[in-house]
Design an enzyme around this catalytic site. Structure first.
Site, PDB file in Angstrom:
ATOM      1  N   LYS B  79       5.313  -0.739 -13.632  1.00  0.00           N
ATOM      2  CA  LYS B  79       4.644  -1.702 -12.747  1.00  0.00           C
ATOM      3  C   LYS B  79       4.765  -3.107 -13.346  1.00  0.00           C
ATOM      4  CE  LYS B  79       0.225  -2.469 -10.365  1.00  0.00           C
ATOM      5  NZ  LYS B  79      -1.174  -2.012 -10.192  1.00  0.00           N
ATOM      6  N   SER B 154      -2.669  -1.111  -5.448  1.00  0.00           N
ATOM      7  CA  SER B 154      -1.664  -2.117  -5.706  1.00  0.00           C
ATOM      8  C   SER B 154      -0.375  -1.598  -6.334  1.00  0.00           C
ATOM      9  CB  SER B 154      -2.255  -3.200  -6.610  1.00  0.00           C
ATOM     10  OG  SER B 154      -2.543  -2.670  -7.882  1.00  0.00           O
ATOM     11  N   SER B 178      -5.848   1.728  -7.631  1.00  0.00           N
ATOM     12  CA  SER B 178      -4.477   1.236  -7.496  1.00  0.00           C
ATOM     13  C   SER B 178      -3.372   2.176  -7.974  1.00  0.00           C
ATOM     14  CB  SER B 178      -4.315  -0.098  -8.219  1.00  0.00           C
ATOM     15  OG  SER B 178      -4.861  -1.137  -7.440  1.00  0.00           O
TER      16      SER B 178
END
Lengths: 95, 491
Positions: B79, B154, B178
């Protein structure tokens, strides 16, 4: 609680943000919606409870205060938007 | 089976049996990214040519006996809020569009020690603020099950890349759901570890008392394997827990006989889609058949948690994001002439709409006159949420809920209504507020063929129990054998 335009502009100023007119209208609506929802917290039955700051036990973590070399100065400085003599450059602040 | 469809433990087996080489695996993923990335748009930065070179060099070192660990050469995706030395870490924000980290996050040091190959940095909601990945400043990632739908957020890039077989596994971060919510919407496994189990050093901070890095994988065994790599005490993170290292793969016994499972009725009420509810309750029935003891109970915290979460997270974000000042390593507005203008114009132009919204909300709840009414109350609600979970865990080993109240929603469907988007986190935020571990595993699909995720919540630092329970039911559900993303476009 009702949020006024003046309050929103004051808060934006504290947060170092400029807002244009469309952002002001938009954020006023959003903020009001979110705060209305957050009122559930204001009315929660928690008067007798202590506050919680972190997820785990709050304790200080100590280490020796020793200077350590960081070996990638070049890597640090390469991200700066403006540099002079290996220093971050900003506009003159003292007249 | 196609190489990119294999789990990591299957890839390792094939490497050991000499059925595949590291170069074969890397090439398969590089080809897959070339094929699928144009439609899924999961990556912020791809590192495919670097990966090919790294595969060659790792193979040479294995041949020379310099590297012996069994995961060497397995690819991974990261990420884009996890710092990677010498590689851009943008947080999907214009503010950090050109930021190249001068150091590695602790989790990256651990990944590098295992000689994993980084295939790229994965797209996300800007600074991890969002539930759909639509808040990325650069691109909107699509859900591989239906390209007109969001992947969740996210960590939407991480979940979509795993679901689309563009990476075998990935790291995400979870502040209010997330990791788990995008895993649920993309039909993969997402684990949010206990707060403090994985070092946050080098994770760009959103809300420091809630953030945690964790694995997004194809199955539960891979989740345990990746947790084995990233868990552990780190003196660079003062909130890192100093507990002894465990082997989470060993915990996967496949037996849940006698396990006590609590099902909180409030998490199955208003706002939870009927198909989601049905699928989770059917899965809970399977636990009964396997010998677990299941009981319904009351845990009325979801709405309190969500409101407290947005107050606490935004308050911490308003402070954490104060560091982005246009001076040292961020975007600087070309229109700024004075120091004050550098701060204000750089922040106003560099941050996107949702980030500014949350900074404003956070500054508001911390400001004089509102601190006691909102922030302090939210901290007390946090105590209440922890107390309620503790009461639940006096009776049960695990608590099961849906991960997301709905399956994947349409791109643009909620993006104009922030409060509605925040409600997407209703089932997940309380876990972060209480600092607990939780995993989301796919348990079925809805009538449109979109994945449904089930959340299993455990006691603090008791990842073994949730992983074992997830593993046991995964064998019964056989989700990956039955369902595959089809890359359709339904809208």
């Amino acid at each position: 609680m009702k949020v006024s335009k003046e309050e929103l502009l004051h808060i934006a100023d504290l947060a170092d943000l400029n807002l244009d007119d469309s952002e002001i209208d938009n954020y006023l609506d959003n903020l009001q919606d979110i705060l209305d929802f957050a009122d559930i917290v204001c009315n929660a039955p928690v008067e007798d409870l202590d506050i919680t700051i972190g997820a785990n036990e709050a304790k200080n973590v100590f280490r020796k205060d020793e200077v350590k070399e960081f070996d990638n100065i070049e890597g640090l400085l390469q991200n700066a938007p403006s540099l002079e003599l290996n220093m971050f450059k900003i506009p003159k602040v003292v007249q | 089976m196609n190489t990119t469809e294999l789990t990591v433990h299957e890839l390792v087996e094939k490497l050991e049996n000499n059925e595949l080489t590291i170069k074969d695996i890397t090439k398969a993923y590089v080809d897959r990214i070339a094929e699928k990335e144009p439609e899924v748009e999961a990556f912020a930065t791809t590192l495919t040519s670097e990966a090919v070179e790294q595969a060659k060099s790792i193979q040479t070192k294995i041949d020379n006996g310099e590297i012996t660990n069994k995961l060497a050469g397995i690819p991974i995706g990261i990420k884009d809020n996890i710092c990677t030395k010498g590689i851009k870490t943008t947080c999907s924000s214009k503010m950090l569009e050109n930021f190249v980290s001068p150091y590695d996050a602790t989790v990256m040091e651990k990944i590098n020690e295992e000689n994993l190959i980084n295939l790229g940095k994965l797209n996300m909601d800007e600074f991890a603020m969002g539930s759909s990945t639509e808040n990325s400043a650069f691109k909107t990632t699509k859900n591989p099950w239906d390209l007109s739908k969001v992947p969740g957020g996210s960590s939407g890039g991480s979940a979509a890349a795993v679901a689309a077989n563009m990476v075998p596994w990935a790291l995400g971060s979870d502040t209010g759901g997330s990791i788990r919510q995008p895993a649920s919407l993309c039909g993969v496994v997402g684990l949010k570890p206990t707060y403090g189990l994985v070092s946050r050093y080098g994770l760009v901070a959103f809300a420091s008392s809630l953030d945690q890095i964790g694995p997004i994988t194809k199955d539960v065994t891979d989740s345990a394997m990746l947790l084995n790599i990233i868990a552990g005490h780190d003196e660079k993170d003062t909130t890192s827990a100093n507990i002894s290292k465990k082997d989470y793969v060993k915990a996967l016994m496949g037996n849940v006989k006698g396990l006590k499972i609590g099902v909180p009725k409030e998490f199955f009420g208003e706002g939870i889609n009927e198909e989601v509810k049905k699928s989770i309750l059917e899965t809970v029935e399977k636990y009964k058949e396997l010998g677990a003891e299941v009981e319904e109970f009351s845990l009325d915290i979801a709405k309190y948690s969500l409101a407290a979460y947005y107050i606490i997270a935004c308050a911490e974000a308003s402070s954490n994001l104060g560091r982005f000042d246009g001076i040292r390593y961020t975007y600087r507005s070309p229109n700024a002439k004075t120091l004050e203008e550098i701060f204000k114009k750089s922040r106003s132009e560099g941050f996107g709409a949702e980030v500014k919204r949350r900074i404003i909300l956070g500054t508001y709840v911390l400001s004089a006159g509102y601190y006691d009414a909102y922030y302090k109350k939210a901290q007390k609600v946090r105590t209440m949420v922890m107390d309620e979970f503790n009461k639940g865990f006096e009776k049960y080993d695990l608590i099961i809920t849906p991960t997301s109240p709905v399956t994947a929603f349409g791109i643009g469907e909620k993006s104009n209504n922030p409060l509605e988007m925040y409600l997407a986190d209703i089932c997940t935020v309380s876990i972060n507020v209480a600092g607990l571990p939780a995993i989301s595993i796919p348990c079925g699909v809805d009538s449109k063929g979109l994945p449904i995720g089930m959340q299993i919540i455990g006691k603090k630092f008791n990842e073994e129990t949730i992983l074992n329970a997830a593993y046991s039911i995964e064998k019964e559900i056989k989700f990956r054998e039955k369902y595959k993303p089809e890359f359709i476009r339904e809208s």
